[in-house]
Motif scaffolding. Structure first.
Motif, PDB file in Angstrom:
ATOM      1  N   THR A  20      -4.693   5.900  14.206  1.00 27.88           N
ATOM      2  CA  THR A  20      -4.103   6.477  12.996  1.00 27.88           C
ATOM      3  C   THR A  20      -5.114   6.475  11.865  1.00 27.88           C
ATOM      4  N   LEU A  21      -5.205   7.606  11.180  1.00 26.44           N
ATOM      5  CA  LEU A  21      -5.973   7.718   9.941  1.00 26.44           C
ATOM      6  C   LEU A  21      -5.071   8.297   8.857  1.00 26.44           C
ATOM      7  N   PRO A  22      -5.203   7.890   7.592  1.00 22.98           N
ATOM      8  CA  PRO A  22      -6.106   6.846   7.105  1.00 22.98           C
ATOM      9  C   PRO A  22      -5.598   5.449   7.458  1.00 22.98           C
ATOM     10  N   SER A  23      -6.474   4.486   7.306  1.00 27.28           N
ATOM     11  CA  SER A  23      -6.139   3.092   7.616  1.00 27.28           C
ATOM     12  C   SER A  23      -5.204   2.498   6.575  1.00 27.28           C
ATOM     13  N   ARG A  24      -4.426   1.514   7.019  1.00 29.37           N
ATOM     14  CA  ARG A  24      -3.577   0.770   6.084  1.00 29.37           C
ATOM     15  C   ARG A  24      -4.372  -0.290   5.319  1.00 29.37           C
ATOM     16  N   LEU A  25      -5.588  -0.592   5.783  1.00 25.64           N
ATOM     17  CA  LEU A  25      -6.391  -1.592   5.093  1.00 25.64           C
ATOM     18  C   LEU A  25      -6.813  -1.086   3.719  1.00 25.64           C
ATOM     19  N   SER A  26      -7.026  -2.016   2.814  1.00 22.94           N
ATOM     20  CA  SER A  26      -7.493  -1.656   1.480  1.00 22.94           C
ATOM     21  C   SER A  26      -8.940  -1.183   1.558  1.00 22.94           C
ATOM     22  N   ALA A  27      -9.370  -0.439   0.546  1.00 19.49           N
ATOM     23  CA  ALA A  27     -10.757   0.035   0.496  1.00 19.49           C
ATOM     24  C   ALA A  27     -11.729  -1.143   0.503  1.00 19.49           C
ATOM     25  N   GLU A  28     -11.349  -2.229  -0.172  1.00 19.31           N
ATOM     26  CA  GLU A  28     -12.222  -3.404  -0.217  1.00 19.31           C
ATOM     27  C   GLU A  28     -12.361  -4.032   1.159  1.00 19.31           C
ATOM     28  N   ARG A  29     -11.258  -4.116   1.896  1.00 23.05           N
ATOM     29  CA  ARG A  29     -11.321  -4.714   3.227  1.00 23.05           C
ATOM     30  C   ARG A  29     -12.110  -3.816   4.189  1.00 23.05           C
ATOM     31  N   ILE A  30     -11.965  -2.503   4.059  1.00 26.13           N
ATOM     32  CA  ILE A  30     -12.728  -1.588   4.913  1.00 26.13           C
ATOM     33  C   ILE A  30     -14.224  -1.760   4.664  1.00 26.13           C
TER      34      ILE A  30
END
Length: 410
Positions: free
Chosen positions: A229-239
């Motif tokens: 799945t895109l986009p990710s559920r992770l935050s931009a900082e975690r990515i």
């Protein structure tokens, strides 16, 4: 002079991208063990053999009179050592064979990453069932058994009790050509796919997806991955944190310059664990179609530049759209096919990019029980404005597949 490229290995569904490699000034040689109509149409020269068998590939190239190549790469096939050997043999750019082995063989990869201070699962190597029992004792339960030299989840199994270890280890060892397995601690969290190019010590990410594991242990002891799945559920900082970990892993494995495929796990307590990192483009149509639907980035021109020793065009790796895209699979789990239609009949829906069977199906086909990632019955790629909508489109499409199984005999 016409540029001659060798695509050695075409992963599942990746033949959809072969046509994009065609050019009036390019000759395309394709090696595959599953010659499809798309492969036949795209290839100037099609060679049918195992792309993971360097000797067989070299023999087929010689028989076809191929004595010059300008670049060698695979499309999602997990055979980096063969790609490196062929590149060296024909004087093409490429990573050393030992480097390719380091990132392909699970035991070597984990040892290098651990030695570089990166977070990997606790692991031990076993060459017999007795050693596997001892390894599980060291690593702890639950644990995961993996053949060191297999791909596509072949032979990957979870063990939860001491009584299971010998039987599962024997199966995993049987599936390993070298007779080695790794025993890893079982970790829980979210898993992610990062696709990138590594050059000059810098990692240039062009795709980041969440792996779908809602039914992960439904077919225990085997794992089922339901898609991406895109986009990710992770935050931009975690990515960005994950991206830096992958960069450090690529440096430790000396994957530079290279196209990078990774499997990362973010644990519930925030650890970023490298499960896999290797030097090939992400397969199963993820990098070339699913990520591209979401971001607009086409990685193939840069794959060709990398294989032929030309500088990458980094501007082509910057997203020019922000949409949701998903790929979802149905597992093959036994039964006898009574009737099957054309999946294209349900593809004419808004948001459906493609629908496909994961295996050859016809009335009377006996579908095997699920035993790993290759046992996919069908799949769909869908896109929409947001992930929930794309997932809904995919779910509706899979429910409408033109397929009926015979009722079980009583």
């Amino acid at each position: 002079m016409t540029e001659r490229l060798l695509v050695c290995g075409v992963g599942s569904g990746m033949d959809h991208s072969l046509g994009e490699l065609r050019s009036p000034r390019r000759e395309l040689v394709v090696v595959t063990d599953t010659p499809t109509e798309r492969a036949r149409e795209a290839a100037d020269t099609l060679l049918a053999c195992d792309p993971a068998d360097a000797g067989a590939v070299l023999a087929e190239l010689s028989a076809a009179g191929v004595d010059r190549l300008d670049g060698v790469f695979s499309l999602g096939a997990d055979n980096p050592p063969v790609i490196s050997l062929l590149a060296d043999r024909f004087g093409c750019p490429g990573l050393p064979v030992e480097t390719a082995l380091d990132c392909t063989l699970k035991d070597r990869r984990l040892a290098i990453l651990r030695g570089a201070g990166l977070d990997v699962p606790r692991f031990a190597v076993a060459r017999s069932t007795a050693e596997a029992v001892r390894a599980v004792g060291e690593v702890g339960l639950p644990a995961v058994l993996k053949p060191c030299d297999q791909t596509g989840s072949v032979g990957v199994m979870k063990v939860t009790s001491p009584g299971e270890v010998r039987e599962r280890a024997a199966e995993a060892l049987r599936l390993s050509p070298a007779g080695r397995i790794v025993v890893e601690e079982f970790l829980e969290g979210t898993e992610h796919t990062l696709a990138a190019f590594m050059t000059g010590g810098e990692l240039h990410r062009f795709g980041f997806a969440d792996r779908e594991y809602g039914r992960k242990e439904e077919f225990a002891p085997y794992f089922f991955e339901g898609g991406d799945t895109l986009p990710s559920r992770l935050s931009a900082e975690r990515i960005e944190e994950v991206t830096d970990v992958v960069r450090r892993g690529a440096l430790a494995l000396r994957l530079d310059p290279a196209v990078i495929n990774t499997d990362i796990l973010v644990t519930r307590d925030g650890r970023v664990v490298l499960l896999e990192i290797t030097c090939r483009i992400t397969g199963a149509r993820i990098a070339t179609e699913v990520m591209r639907l979401a971001t607009g980035v086409d990685p193939l021109p840069n794959v060709v530049r990398l294989a032929t020793g030309r500088p990458l065009e980094l501007s082509e790796l910057r997203p020019d759209r922000d949409r949701a895209a998903v790929q979802r699979f149905l597992p093959a789990d036994g039964g006898v096919v009574e009737w099957v239609g054309n999946p294209r009949d349900v593809a004419r829906r808004a948001g459906v990019h493609d629908v496909f069977w994961g295996m050859d199906l016809a009335p009377g086909t006996v579908v095997p029980p699920y035993r790993g990632g290759a046992d996919v019955l069908a799949g769909v790629i869908a896109h929409a404005d947001d992930p929930a909508e794309a997932e809904a489109v995919a779910a509706r499409t899979l429910r409408a597949l033109p397929l009926r199984f015979k009722a079980p005999e009583r």
